[in-house]
Design a protein around this motif. Structure first.
Motif, short mmCIF file in Angstrom:
data_model
loop_
_atom_site.label_atom_id
_atom_site.label_comp_id
_atom_site.label_asym_id
_atom_site.label_seq_id
_atom_site.Cartn_x
_atom_site.Cartn_y
_atom_site.Cartn_z
N VAL A 75 0.85 -1.19 0.00
CA VAL A 75 0.00 0.00 0.00
C VAL A 75 0.89 1.25 0.00
CG1 VAL A 75 -0.23 0.02 2.54
CG2 VAL A 75 -1.92 1.21 1.11
N PRO A 76 0.68 2.18 -0.94
CA PRO A 76 1.51 3.39 -0.98
C PRO A 76 1.38 4.21 0.30
CG PRO A 76 0.36 3.09 -3.06
CD PRO A 76 -0.22 2.10 -2.10
N LEU A 77 2.52 4.60 0.86
CA LEU A 77 2.55 5.26 2.16
C LEU A 77 3.46 6.48 2.10
CD1 LEU A 77 2.00 5.32 5.24
CD2 LEU A 77 3.85 3.67 5.51
N ILE A 78 2.90 7.65 2.39
CA ILE A 78 3.67 8.89 2.44
C ILE A 78 3.68 9.40 3.87
CG2 ILE A 78 3.81 11.29 1.68
CD1 ILE A 78 2.46 10.53 -0.89
N MET A 79 4.86 9.70 4.40
CA MET A 79 4.97 10.25 5.75
C MET A 79 5.08 11.77 5.66
SD MET A 79 7.05 7.55 8.11
CE MET A 79 6.06 8.13 9.49
N LEU A 80 4.37 12.44 6.55
CA LEU A 80 4.41 13.89 6.67
C LEU A 80 5.15 14.24 7.95
CD1 LEU A 80 0.68 14.68 5.77
CD2 LEU A 80 2.63 14.51 4.22
N THR A 81 6.13 15.12 7.85
CA THR A 81 6.92 15.45 9.03
C THR A 81 7.17 16.94 9.10
OG1 THR A 81 9.08 15.22 10.10
CG2 THR A 81 9.01 14.86 7.72
N ALA A 82 7.04 17.49 10.32
CA ALA A 82 7.34 18.90 10.54
C ALA A 82 8.82 19.11 10.75
CB ALA A 82 6.55 19.42 11.75
N ARG A 83 9.55 18.01 10.90
CA ARG A 83 11.00 18.10 11.15
C ARG A 83 11.76 17.90 9.85
NH1 ARG A 83 11.73 13.80 15.90
NH2 ARG A 83 9.55 13.28 15.64
N ASP A 84 12.65 18.82 9.56
CA ASP A 84 13.49 18.68 8.37
C ASP A 84 14.80 18.01 8.76
OD1 ASP A 84 14.35 18.83 5.78
OD2 ASP A 84 14.98 20.92 5.89
#
Length: 238
Positions: A75-84
């Motif tokens: 299943v395609p999974l994209i993570m969103l992060t506020a940390r660069d």
């Protein structure tokens, strides 16, 4: 597409809901890791795409991603992060995320990434359906790989635990032995990113792929300094 978005910031979810509706996509929103994971586990086959925030109340994004990958490798999974932070991004990719997007992000950028991953998943599915049982898509004296079973073998030993993107990356390189691919080319071929994308995504996947290959035999992915990477198994039987 049917989207599961696990995001604790309701304003982000509300904003993305408008963009999803504009694309004609259905979306379910969960605001903590525990309920997000429960929604996935209730019907794992339902989802065409998952976006997962790294910093979630309850179960954190990394824990949720691990649980998802235990159930579904594809299943395609994209993570969103506020940390660069490169370490956070690399860890997310190592767990099995297909991509990451750093906050604050443009909704159009996220939509474009999601479309690219979905196109890629559909292409892989079509090729698998057309494959004959027992057929290897690449086969040399030392290496063979099958799209039908999503398995790769070095000297007849299974390269175990490949994530979807690691498998796709290995297949892309192995189909053209000794050809050097730049990171930009690999982003376009494996991730379908023609105009954007972080080259660290490629490096992180290469690193994990090499570790898994080395468990069964000699290294067949080589760095061409200043250019990129190539597949070469000519010394694998030595």
């Amino acid at each position: 597409m049917n989207i599961l978005m696990v995001e604790d910031n309701e304003s982000v979810s509300e904003m993305m809901e408008m963009f999803f509706l504009n694309e004609g996509w259905e979306a379910t929103f969960k605001y903590d890791g525990t309920t997000g994971l429960a929604a996935f586990l209730e019907d794992p086959e339902k989802w065409d795409m998952i976006t997962l925030d790294l910093n979630l109340p309850g179960l954190d994004g990394m824990s949720v991603a691990r649980k998802i990958r235990e159930v579904s490798k594809t299943v395609p999974l994209i993570m969103l992060t506020a940390r660069d932070s490169e370490s956070d991004q690399v860890l997310g990719l190592e767990i099995g995320a297909d991509d990451y997007v750093t906050k604050p992000f443009s909704p159009l950028t996220l939509i474009a990434r999601m479309k690219a991953l979905h196109r890629r998943a559909e292409q892989v599915e079509q090729v698998v359906e057309q494959s004959e049982p027992g057929e290897f898509d690449v086969e040399t004296a030392h290496f063979k790989i099958s799209l039908k079973t999503r398995e790769a073998f070095l000297n007849n030993q299974l390269i175990d635990g490949l994530t979807p993107k690691e498998f796709d990356l290995l297949l892309t390189l192995a189909k053209k032995p000794k050809q050097v691919f730049s990171r930009e080319q690999l982003l376009e071929l494996v991730w379908d990113y023609q105009y954007f994308g972080d080259e660290r995504t490629v490096d992180a996947h290469i690193k994990k792929l090499r570790q898994k290959i080395e468990k069964v035999g000699p290294q067949v992915i080589q760095t061409v300094w200043g250019v990129g990477y190539k597949f070469d198994d000519s010394e694998a039987g030595a």
